[in-house]
Scaffold this motif. Structure first.
Motif, PDB file in Angstrom:
ATOM      1  N   GLN A 163      11.315  -4.490   7.441  1.00  0.00           N
ATOM      2  CA  GLN A 163      10.786  -3.151   7.171  1.00  0.00           C
ATOM      3  C   GLN A 163      11.909  -2.188   6.787  1.00  0.00           C
ATOM      4  OE1 GLN A 163       7.479  -1.774   7.284  1.00  0.00           O
ATOM      5  NE2 GLN A 163       7.085  -3.941   7.001  1.00  0.00           N
ATOM      6  N   VAL A 191       8.348   2.061  12.882  1.00  0.00           N
ATOM      7  CA  VAL A 191       9.598   1.911  12.129  1.00  0.00           C
ATOM      8  C   VAL A 191       9.395   1.809  10.619  1.00  0.00           C
ATOM      9  CG1 VAL A 191       9.780  -0.632  12.099  1.00  0.00           C
ATOM     10  CG2 VAL A 191      11.844   0.746  12.276  1.00  0.00           C
ATOM     11  N   GLY A 192       8.136   1.595  10.194  1.00  0.00           N
ATOM     12  CA  GLY A 192       7.874   1.230   8.792  1.00  0.00           C
ATOM     13  C   GLY A 192       8.474   2.161   7.761  1.00  0.00           C
ATOM     14  N   GLN A 220       3.015  -5.628   6.448  1.00  0.00           N
ATOM     15  CA  GLN A 220       3.861  -5.289   7.603  1.00  0.00           C
ATOM     16  C   GLN A 220       3.938  -6.389   8.659  1.00  0.00           C
ATOM     17  OE1 GLN A 220       1.461  -3.367   6.318  1.00  0.00           O
ATOM     18  NE2 GLN A 220       2.195  -1.292   6.029  1.00  0.00           N
ATOM     19  N   ALA A 223       1.539   6.047   8.063  1.00  0.00           N
ATOM     20  CA  ALA A 223       2.268   6.906   9.011  1.00  0.00           C
ATOM     21  C   ALA A 223       2.959   6.098  10.121  1.00  0.00           C
ATOM     22  CB  ALA A 223       1.341   7.967   9.621  1.00  0.00           C
ATOM     23  N   THR A 225       3.105  -9.656  14.817  1.00  0.00           N
ATOM     24  CA  THR A 225       3.563  -8.760  15.889  1.00  0.00           C
ATOM     25  C   THR A 225       2.451  -8.442  16.892  1.00  0.00           C
ATOM     26  OG1 THR A 225       3.323  -6.950  14.309  1.00  0.00           O
ATOM     27  CG2 THR A 225       5.548  -7.712  14.763  1.00  0.00           C
ATOM     28  N   ASN A 259       9.347  -7.517  17.031  1.00  0.00           N
ATOM     29  CA  ASN A 259       9.911  -8.639  16.287  1.00  0.00           C
ATOM     30  C   ASN A 259      11.099  -8.157  15.446  1.00  0.00           C
ATOM     31  OD1 ASN A 259      10.524 -10.588  14.302  1.00  0.00           O
ATOM     32  ND2 ASN A 259       8.508 -11.506  14.543  1.00  0.00           N
ATOM     33  N   GLY A 261       0.838  -1.203   0.000  1.00  0.00           N
ATOM     34  CA  GLY A 261       0.000   0.000   0.000  1.00  0.00           C
ATOM     35  C   GLY A 261       0.872   1.251   0.000  1.00  0.00           C
ATOM     36  N   PHE A 262       1.805   1.294   0.949  1.00  0.00           N
ATOM     37  CA  PHE A 262       2.808   2.361   1.050  1.00  0.00           C
ATOM     38  C   PHE A 262       2.189   3.752   1.094  1.00  0.00           C
ATOM     39  CE2 PHE A 262       4.850  -1.251  -1.122  1.00  0.00           C
ATOM     40  CZ  PHE A 262       5.743  -1.591  -0.127  1.00  0.00           C
ATOM     41  N   ASN A 268      11.751  -0.058  21.919  1.00  0.00           N
ATOM     42  CA  ASN A 268      11.723  -1.512  22.109  1.00  0.00           C
ATOM     43  C   ASN A 268      11.136  -2.177  20.876  1.00  0.00           C
ATOM     44  OD1 ASN A 268      12.809  -1.292  24.648  1.00  0.00           O
ATOM     45  ND2 ASN A 268      10.810  -1.118  25.648  1.00  0.00           N
ATOM     46  N   SER A 297       0.788   1.924  13.347  1.00  0.00           N
ATOM     47  CA  SER A 297       0.149   0.740  13.924  1.00  0.00           C
ATOM     48  C   SER A 297       0.781   0.351  15.256  1.00  0.00           C
ATOM     49  CB  SER A 297       0.207  -0.417  12.935  1.00  0.00           C
ATOM     50  OG  SER A 297      -0.429  -0.035  11.733  1.00  0.00           O
ATOM     51  N   THR A 298       2.100   0.367  15.325  1.00  0.00           N
ATOM     52  CA  THR A 298       2.747   0.031  16.595  1.00  0.00           C
ATOM     53  C   THR A 298       2.475   1.101  17.653  1.00  0.00           C
ATOM     54  OG1 THR A 298       4.428  -1.168  15.387  1.00  0.00           O
ATOM     55  CG2 THR A 298       4.953  -0.593  17.668  1.00  0.00           C
ATOM     56  N   HIS A 307       1.388  -7.674  10.759  1.00  0.00           N
ATOM     57  CA  HIS A 307       0.631  -7.458  11.997  1.00  0.00           C
ATOM     58  C   HIS A 307       0.123  -8.752  12.618  1.00  0.00           C
ATOM     59  CE1 HIS A 307      -0.538  -3.045  10.791  1.00  0.00           C
ATOM     60  NE2 HIS A 307       0.755  -3.212  10.978  1.00  0.00           N
TER      61      HIS A 307
HETATM   62  N1  MCN Z   1       7.482  -3.298  14.641  1.00  0.00           N
HETATM   63  C1  MCN Z   1       8.129  -3.963  15.665  1.00  0.00           C
HETATM   64  N2  MCN Z   1       8.742  -3.229  16.645  1.00  0.00           N
HETATM   65  C2  MCN Z   1       8.742  -1.873  16.623  1.00  0.00           C
HETATM   66  C3  MCN Z   1       8.116  -1.190  15.573  1.00  0.00           C
HETATM   67  C4  MCN Z   1       7.460  -1.937  14.584  1.00  0.00           C
HETATM   68  O1  MCN Z   1       8.167  -5.196  15.653  1.00  0.00           O
HETATM   69  N3  MCN Z   1       9.322  -1.163  17.598  1.00  0.00           N
HETATM   70  C5  MCN Z   1       6.748  -4.043  13.609  1.00  0.00           C
HETATM   71  C6  MCN Z   1       5.249  -3.796  13.734  1.00  0.00           C
HETATM   72  O2  MCN Z   1       4.633  -4.503  14.722  1.00  0.00           O
HETATM   73  C7  MCN Z   1       4.779  -4.083  12.327  1.00  0.00           C
HETATM   74  C8  MCN Z   1       5.926  -3.547  11.487  1.00  0.00           C
HETATM   75  O3  MCN Z   1       7.085  -3.573  12.328  1.00  0.00           O
HETATM   76  O4  MCN Z   1       4.599  -5.458  12.156  1.00  0.00           O
HETATM   77  C9  MCN Z   1       5.687  -2.100  11.018  1.00  0.00           C
HETATM   78  O5  MCN Z   1       5.205  -1.380  12.099  1.00  0.00           O
HETATM   79  P1  MCN Z   1       4.937   0.201  12.158  1.00  0.00           P
HETATM   80  O6  MCN Z   1       6.203   0.929  12.103  1.00  0.00           O
HETATM   81  O7  MCN Z   1       4.047   0.443  13.309  1.00  0.00           O
HETATM   82  O8  MCN Z   1       4.173   0.545  10.804  1.00  0.00           O
HETATM   83  P2  MCN Z   1       2.715   0.112  10.341  1.00  0.00           P
HETATM   84  O9  MCN Z   1       2.460  -1.276  10.684  1.00  0.00           O
HETATM   85  O10 MCN Z   1       1.742   1.165  10.715  1.00  0.00           O
HETATM   86  O11 MCN Z   1       2.921   0.140   8.781  1.00  0.00           O
HETATM   87  C10 MCN Z   1       2.910   1.350   8.068  1.00  0.00           C
HETATM   88  C11 MCN Z   1       4.242   1.608   7.408  1.00  0.00           C
HETATM   89  C12 MCN Z   1       4.031   2.561   6.328  1.00  0.00           C
HETATM   90  S1  MCN Z   1       3.477   4.082   6.787  1.00  0.00           S
HETATM   91  C13 MCN Z   1       4.187   2.230   5.019  1.00  0.00           C
HETATM   92  S2  MCN Z   1       3.957   3.397   3.835  1.00  0.00           S
HETATM   93  C14 MCN Z   1       4.591   0.925   4.683  1.00  0.00           C
HETATM   94  C15 MCN Z   1       5.272   0.220   5.733  1.00  0.00           C
HETATM   95  O12 MCN Z   1       4.755   0.375   6.913  1.00  0.00           O
HETATM   96  N4  MCN Z   1       3.968   0.239   3.721  1.00  0.00           N
HETATM   97  C16 MCN Z   1       4.302  -1.077   3.557  1.00  0.00           C
HETATM   98  N5  MCN Z   1       5.798  -0.973   5.424  1.00  0.00           N
HETATM   99  C17 MCN Z   1       5.268  -1.695   4.408  1.00  0.00           C
HETATM  100  N6  MCN Z   1       5.645  -2.984   4.221  1.00  0.00           N
HETATM  101  C18 MCN Z   1       5.043  -3.692   3.243  1.00  0.00           C
HETATM  102  N7  MCN Z   1       5.433  -4.968   3.054  1.00  0.00           N
HETATM  103  N8  MCN Z   1       4.068  -3.171   2.446  1.00  0.00           N
HETATM  104  C19 MCN Z   1       3.687  -1.889   2.580  1.00  0.00           C
HETATM  105  O13 MCN Z   1       2.728  -1.395   1.822  1.00  0.00           O
END
Ligand code: MCN
Length: 783
Positions: A673, A736-737, A505, A544, A510, A666, A251-252, A663, A547-548, A507
């Motif tokens: 990511q 972190v995404g 991502q 953005a 995690t 996973n 989606g990104f 912290n 999710s975390t 979910h």
């Molecule tokens: N995570 C973790 N520990 C942390 C932070 C994050 O283990 N301290 C894990 C999370 O639990 C989650 C993943 O890392 O499984 C990403 O977490 P997070 O940073 O919260 O981001 P989101 O899940 O909200 O994903 C959104 C982010 C964004 S904004 C875009 S754009 C994006 C991205 O993630 N688009 C993606 N990564 C992507 N990855 C894939 N494969 N496809 C997309 O479209």
């Protein structure tokens, strides 16, 4: 090898490197994407698209198309206008044409919709529809768009100005600039990018006339929000609209939007009483869906002779295309461009951002990362490098001198943000050590003597993620929070549902780890569900990197609520006082008697079959979490490049990325990511750009011309971490995404310019194609 493909089992909490639970279905080809779904009696939708960037529609002739066998209906803007659907609100407060009635405003815009029995008949009909256009002068350059004599893009507006924002103290910044020993400045163009996910945008709309229920299977990152928008627009009650977002092939940020195809498909499904499928082709996606970036930036940095940074001034013009879909910035200054002071303790800053409408598809949107953070990080990190070079200082030393000291956190930036936590020197020092920074500098010096071009680029960025505190953000008027519902069934098995929607991502893994961590339940006993508005609690979606910080926090709070109740039940079962109950590794026992315990599964059963007096049956909790602040992940990246003088080809020899997202839930997923986001940053820096000619014709419009990195070009990433927990997140985690997409372009470009600075090269705009470098080398008499 077989073991490696098996899904994880057991209790796995924070920090466990388990494989992704969802991967099995993807690996064996059992994922379900929108285009995999086939409903009985389904028909297909295709669009006639505008060949012009700007033209008046004089006449539409559909007669020939109507006679094509299999064609069921042809829908124009006029028909939608009568139904009140010619325009829809964007998520963020502007509005967007579904089908135009008066004029087209970008090349590739949807003009007429054809519904047919199969997609071939639909496309045949698309080719037979004649639209008579009167070309109008297109508005392509956003700077010219803002001039008083410019043609106006939108039929419903009398100016091309989208907004003008400012943040910071203008007078103080001016004063500081006057007092500075040195001011460096540079123009940057952060180019327009395609959100190159694998699965194009699409949907299936189904309407049940008996119940009056409209169901849409849709590639959306924010199903609940889309449902609210649909309800507002169609006046169908929200509980009679169901959005299901099945597996999504990336989606990104590009799938946050409500696209015209969704609305037309829903309208047609209701009108025709048959399910309607619409799936974009790749080139349709490139020409019409939301684009990213397109920022013209002028940045200035003021400093003392000794390298102390004093002030920052940035002026930006952003090209939003014909519609503005970006976040509503009313409560935070200058959008998130105001993160532009980055990792540095800067006294005064002022930023001004002006948005312009042009005859291009909607742009400037969230694309790993959102709301201008990427551009802000790029600007400050490029300026800091330019300052270092101008002063003859080492770019690493200059950064270390100016970082916000770790003891100053929580830190209030000159532009108003309160950074939750950070330790920037630790991250940079770790990266320097890992890459062998000072040895590389020596090598560079020797190579330079031999006329070889080698560069070292640093970027020490700060991200801002987790939208967000409800008083800062809203989407279509809904204050931003996030939800998590956890339900433990009598046998101790869990279903947890969220308002977010992963697009890759992880979910399912995690979120399960968070629940496993707190409740001691094995991850294989926890099913995570997202993306169905009928079953999941209301949420704002996944983008953005929120999710975390938001849903992850909501999961932790829900799990803790469950634990509180479970303790009461355990006390009842163990005939002890609640305050004497200890919970450890999935077991409740009376303090001092660990051998006499009840498992969480036994407690779950009792919650349904034998709850204590005065306690309701059941074991579940739902939380709508409103984060107290954003989280501020950060990182230090160092890139080493070698440049071929004959061809201008840049080879990324090494890239060390030290990230800090607090912290980690996973580590494998986090590394995935980061690698993905670094690869996007690499594509941005060296390969990708959507370009238009002066008439608004897109160059190319397919992956034949729009190059994204493959495994062949992608460098080997060397990853490391520091851990600075967020003080306000229940698990100390930060998002972190997007971090690596935010942080990496500056490292790549800084490395290239570092290799060429001694030749008098101050900047090259991305993408740094070989011919651009070769041209510069040629001008300097080197190539
Ligand atoms: N995570 C973790 N520990 C942390 C932070 C994050 O283990 N301290 C894990 C999370 O639990 C989650 C993943 O890392 O499984 C990403 O977490 P997070 O940073 O919260 O981001 P989101 O899940 O909200 O994903 C959104 C982010 C964004 S904004 C875009 S754009 C994006 C991205 O993630 N688009 C993606 N990564 C992507 N990855 C894939 N494969 N496809 C997309 O479209």
């Amino acid at each position: 090898a077989v073991e490696e493909t098996l899904p994880p089992v057991g209790v796995h909490g924070m920090g466990h490197k388990i494989r992704r639970k969802e991967d099995m279905r993807f690996l064996v080809g059992k994922g379900t994407y929108v285009d995999d779904i086939k409903l009985p009696n389904m028909v297909y939708l295709a669009f006639v698209r505008s060949p012009y960037a700007h033209a008046r529609i004089k006449k539409i002739n559909v007669e020939k198309a109507k006679s094509i066998p299999g064609v069921i209906d042809i829908i124009t803007g006029e028909e939608l206008e009568k139904a009140g659907l010619a325009w829809i609100p964007t998520l963020m407060g502007d509005k967007m044409m579904v089908l135009p009635t008066e004029k087209v405003v970008f090349q590739g815009q949807e003009v007429v919709a054809v519904i047919a029995e199969d997609k071939y008949a639909a496309w045949d009909a698309v080719n037979q529809i004649e639209v008579d256009y009167e070309p109008l002068e297109p508005v392509i350059d956003p700077k010219k768009a803002l001039e008083p004599n410019s043609p106006i893009v939108r039929p419903d507006k009398n100016s091309n100005l989208v907004f003008r924002w400012e943040a910071g103290n203008k007078e103080l910044t001016e004063k500081i600039f006057k007092e500075a020993d040195i001011v460096v400045s540079q123009d940057f163009y952060y180019q327009r990018l395609h959100v190159a996910y694998m699965e194009p945008v699409g949907c299936i709309a189904h309407y049940d006339p008996v119940s009056g229920k409209l169901t849409l299977w849709m590639t959306t990152q924010a199903p609940h929000v889309v449902r609210t928008v649909f309800s507002l627009v169609t006046k169908i009650p929200e509980n009679k609209i169901r959005i299901i977002s099945p597996d999504i092939g990336g989606g990104f940020g590009g799938k946050v939007y409500v696209y015209p195809g969704y609305v037309v498909a829903a309208y047609a499904a209701i009108k025709l009483g048959r399910p309607v499928k619409w799936i974009n082709t790749r080139s349709e996606d490139m020409k019409s869906t939301a684009f990213a970036r397109d920022f013209h930036i002028h940045g200035e940095l003021a400093a003392k002779k000794d390298g102390t940074i004093l002030g920052l001034r940035i002026k930006v013009i952003s090209d939003h295309g014909a519609f503005y879909g970006d976040a509503n910035p009313s409560k935070f200054p200058a959008g998130l461009f105001s993160i532009c002071t980055g990792a540095y303790d800067i006294k005064a800053a002022y930023v001004e951002v002006t948005g312009a409408y042009t005859n291009k598809p909607a742009g400037g949107i969230a694309y790993r990362c959102s709301f201008r953070v990427t551009e802000a990080a790029y600007t400050i990190e490029r300026l800091v490098d330019i300052l270092a070079h101008e002063l003859g200082m080492d770019p690493a030393e200059l950064r270390l001198k100016n970082f916000i000291p770790p003891e100053k956190f929580p830190y209030k930036s000159a532009l108003g943000w309160t950074y939750d936590s950070g330790n920037y020197p630790a991250a940079l020092k770790k990266a320097m050590e890992k890459i062998g920074y000072y040895e590389l500098r020596k090598e560079q010096e020797e190579k330079r003597k031999r006329g070889e071009l080698m560069g070292i680029g640093i970027s020490t960025f700060v991200e801002i993620v987790g939208a967000g505190p409800a008083d800062l953000f809203d989407i279509v008027g809904i204050k931003m929070f996030e939800s998590a519902e956890i339900r433990i069934h009598p046998t101790g098995k869990v279903i947890a549902r969220f308002g977010t929607r992963a697009q890759g991502q992880g979910h399912e893994t995690t979120y399960a780890q968070i629940i496993s961590e707190i409740l001691g339940i094995p991850v294989e006993d926890i099913i995570i569900e997202e993306g169905d508005t009928d079953t999941c609690p209301y949420g704002l979606g996944t983008y953005a990197s929120r999710s975390t910080p938001t849903a992850g926090a909501a999961a932790a709070v829900s799990a803790r609520k469950i634990l509180d109740k479970a303790k009461k039940i355990a006390a009842h079962l163990l005939e002890a006082r609640e305050e004497d109950i200890v919970f450890e590794k999935g077991k409740f026992y009376v303090k001092g008697y660990p051998d006499k315990y009840k498992t969480i599964q036994e407690v779950a059963l009792a919650a349904y079959t034998n709850p204590p007096p005065n306690i309701e049956a059941g074991l579940e909790a739902v939380t709508y979490y409103n984060p107290p602040n954003m989280t501020f992940p950060f990182g230090a990246y160092i890139c080493v490049v070698d440049i071929d003088k004959g061809t201008g080809q840049v080879k990324v020899r090494r890239f060390v990325a030290v990230d800090d997202c607090g912290n980690i839930i996973n580590p494998v997923i986090v590394d995935g990511q980061i690698m993905g986001a670094l690869t996007m940053g690499f594509g941005t820096s060296f390969m990708e750009e959507i370009r238009y000619d002066e008439n608004g014709n897109i160059f190319g419009g397919s992956f034949a011309e729009y190059l994204i990195p493959t495994a062949v070009e992608t460098p080997k990433w060397e990853l490391d971490k520091t851990v600075t927990p967020s003080p306000h997140h229940p698990l100390g985690a930060k998002g972190v995404g997007e971090s690596a997409t935010v942080g990496s372009p500056a490292a790549f470009v800084n490395a290239v310019v570092d290799a060429l600075w001694h030749l008098g090269v101050k900047h090259i705009d991305m993408p740094i194609w070989p011919w651009k470098v070769w041209k510069v080398l040629r001008e300097k008499g080197v190539a």
